[in-house]
Design a protein around this motif. Sequence first.
Motif, PDB file in Angstrom:
ATOM      1  N   LEU A 177      14.301  36.230  19.789  1.00  0.00           N
ATOM      2  CA  LEU A 177      14.540  37.322  20.347  1.00  0.00           C
ATOM      3  C   LEU A 177      15.272  37.058  21.546  1.00  0.00           C
ATOM      4  N   ALA A 205      18.742  36.173  20.497  1.00  0.00           N
ATOM      5  CA  ALA A 205      19.688  37.353  20.039  1.00  0.00           C
ATOM      6  C   ALA A 205      19.998  38.217  21.150  1.00  0.00           C
ATOM      7  N   TYR A 253      14.348  47.341  27.824  1.00  0.00           N
ATOM      8  CA  TYR A 253      13.693  46.932  26.870  1.00  0.00           C
ATOM      9  C   TYR A 253      12.324  46.078  27.471  1.00  0.00           C
ATOM     10  N   HIS A 311      21.771  51.451  22.597  1.00  0.00           N
ATOM     11  CA  HIS A 311      21.881  51.541  21.216  1.00  0.00           C
ATOM     12  C   HIS A 311      22.445  50.418  20.416  1.00  0.00           C
ATOM     13  N   VAL A 343      20.333  47.362  20.436  1.00  0.00           N
ATOM     14  CA  VAL A 343      19.349  47.217  19.768  1.00  0.00           C
ATOM     15  C   VAL A 343      19.520  47.073  18.326  1.00  0.00           C
ATOM     16  N   HIS A 344      20.828  47.613  17.870  1.00  0.00           N
ATOM     17  CA  HIS A 344      21.229  47.213  16.431  1.00  0.00           C
ATOM     18  C   HIS A 344      21.909  45.892  16.167  1.00  0.00           C
ATOM     19  N   LYS A 345      22.277  45.284  17.406  1.00  0.00           N
ATOM     20  CA  LYS A 345      22.634  43.911  17.260  1.00  0.00           C
ATOM     21  C   LYS A 345      21.629  42.708  17.327  1.00  0.00           C
ATOM     22  N   VAL A 346      20.645  43.230  17.845  1.00  0.00           N
ATOM     23  CA  VAL A 346      19.406  42.285  17.891  1.00  0.00           C
ATOM     24  C   VAL A 346      18.735  42.702  16.701  1.00  0.00           C
ATOM     25  N   GLU A 347      18.620  43.834  16.322  1.00  0.00           N
ATOM     26  CA  GLU A 347      17.724  43.775  15.008  1.00  0.00           C
ATOM     27  C   GLU A 347      18.651  43.184  13.876  1.00  0.00           C
ATOM     28  N   ASP A 348      19.830  43.195  13.537  1.00  0.00           N
ATOM     29  CA  ASP A 348      20.439  42.612  13.027  1.00  0.00           C
ATOM     30  C   ASP A 348      20.448  41.042  12.785  1.00  0.00           C
ATOM     31  N   LEU A 356      17.802  39.733  13.951  1.00  0.00           N
ATOM     32  CA  LEU A 356      16.316  39.231  13.677  1.00  0.00           C
ATOM     33  C   LEU A 356      16.367  39.373  12.275  1.00  0.00           C
ATOM     34  N   LYS A 357      16.897  39.912  11.536  1.00  0.00           N
ATOM     35  CA  LYS A 357      16.799  40.184  10.133  1.00  0.00           C
ATOM     36  C   LYS A 357      17.462  38.854   9.236  1.00  0.00           C
TER      37      LYS A 357
END
Length: 182
Positions: free
Chosen positions: A125, A128, A144, A169, A172-177, A179-180
């Motif tokens: 995290l 990211a 966050y 927003h 968050v999407h960049k971090v989620e990507d 982490l996936k």
Amino acid sequence: MNELNKEQLLEMYREPRNREKAFSIIVRENQRAIYYYTRRMVLDHDDADDITQNTFIKAWKGLENFRGESKISTWLHKIAYHESLSFINSQKRVGKVPMEKVEHTLSKSLEADVYYSGDEIQRKLQTAVALLPEKQKAVFIMKYFEEKKYEEMSEITGTSVGALKASFHHAVHKVEDFLKRD
């Protein structure tokens, strides 16, 4: 620190004989939050420590002109925000970390840091977040990790609430990507 305390501290600070005592209270009440904010921005303990120190030096020099329109903690965060961005930009100019090795370098830097105690998920995290563009990183950290309201973030960054929401927003999407992956 409530508003009455803020007013009392500012009044105390304006009296030359109480200036150092008032400022030490301000430092004591805000140092931890400022350090952790800058630490998340720059990752390195020593760099965060230096930025935190610079933040309070600037606060000491500027407190006399502080009008009290915002909370002292918000004002200090604003200074820390600008100090952190300046530091990051200076590191880019120096070319401290080659861009093709940033992710690997960040991860290894966290593993080697004796002050970092997170597990693998936290390290991923932090990596990211560290890879986000500076302003998205700052917004992500404030929202966050620090759970700041957009209005306070707007005071700190000088950015509109709408733009901050959009930045968060996207972050968050960049971090989620990130982490996936793997």
